[in-house]
Design an enzyme around this catalytic site. Sequence first.
Site, PDB file in Angstrom:
ATOM      1  N   SER A   7      -3.632 -57.456 -66.580  1.00  0.00           N
ATOM      2  CA  SER A   7      -3.001 -57.132 -65.306  1.00  0.00           C
ATOM      3  C   SER A   7      -3.865 -56.135 -64.542  1.00  0.00           C
ATOM      4  O   SER A   7      -4.620 -55.372 -65.138  1.00  0.00           O
ATOM      5  CB  SER A   7      -1.605 -56.543 -65.568  1.00  0.00           C
ATOM      6  N   ASP A   8      -3.736 -56.157 -63.238  1.00  0.00           N
ATOM      7  CA  ASP A   8      -4.418 -55.183 -62.406  1.00  0.00           C
ATOM      8  C   ASP A   8      -3.572 -54.955 -61.157  1.00  0.00           C
ATOM      9  O   ASP A   8      -2.693 -55.764 -60.847  1.00  0.00           O
ATOM     10  CB  ASP A   8      -5.818 -55.667 -62.015  1.00  0.00           C
ATOM     11  N   GLN A   9      -3.847 -53.856 -60.478  1.00  0.00           N
ATOM     12  CA  GLN A   9      -3.056 -53.531 -59.290  1.00  0.00           C
ATOM     13  C   GLN A   9      -3.912 -52.807 -58.269  1.00  0.00           C
ATOM     14  O   GLN A   9      -4.743 -51.967 -58.625  1.00  0.00           O
ATOM     15  CB  GLN A   9      -1.872 -52.648 -59.680  1.00  0.00           C
TER      16      GLN A   9
ATOM     17  N   SER B 285      -1.500 -58.218 -60.255  1.00  0.00           N
ATOM     18  CA  SER B 285      -1.870 -59.506 -60.829  1.00  0.00           C
ATOM     19  C   SER B 285      -1.479 -59.551 -62.291  1.00  0.00           C
ATOM     20  O   SER B 285      -1.366 -58.530 -62.968  1.00  0.00           O
ATOM     21  CB  SER B 285      -3.377 -59.734 -60.698  1.00  0.00           C
TER      22      SER B 285
END
Length: 195
Positions: free
Chosen positions: A69-71, A106
Amino acid sequence: MKLAFILASSSPFRQQLLKKIIPEFTHFSPDIDETPEHNEAPEVLVRRLALAKANAAHQHYNKGIVIGSDQVAVHQGDILGKPHTVARAQQQLARFSGDEVTFLTSLALLDLETDKTQVVVEPFTVQFRTLSEQQIANYIAKEQPLNCAGSFKSEGLGVCLFARMQGNDANSLIGLPLLQLNTMLLNWQIDPLAL
């Protein structure tokens, strides 16, 4: 044989969220370059980074379901990542004061045995209150949100910065969209209620 889950993140917040639906998993810190590419759109960036984090698991594991995940925060078309310093956190929050910020989180799933992947990007919009310099300074001193995209922790005092929130899953604001994760697991016939 029990299915293994791997979280490609060292974030304690993502770990806490994941425990809500997957009680047992391992985690590692993916070592990837998070620098945006030239003219890379925010949604493309977070999608690419979530996949890169998940794929980094190939260096450590040979089977299991990897969750990456990323933000990023997006304000007036600009990508704003983690501030890393008090001065940059002050600048970000002053910039957001009285305005809307969209957070793109994501989520990538990778099956290490088959290399099947699924990737989604979950948007969440926050309307910030009009904040004084003193409120910003007090908030940063109390929560030290220097490793958080957008310079706040919505799971803590960060909610005091907001006038309104809009999105499908408040968990995505903390860093892991659990509603999407559940759907993606079900797409692969993995039911968290049966784990």
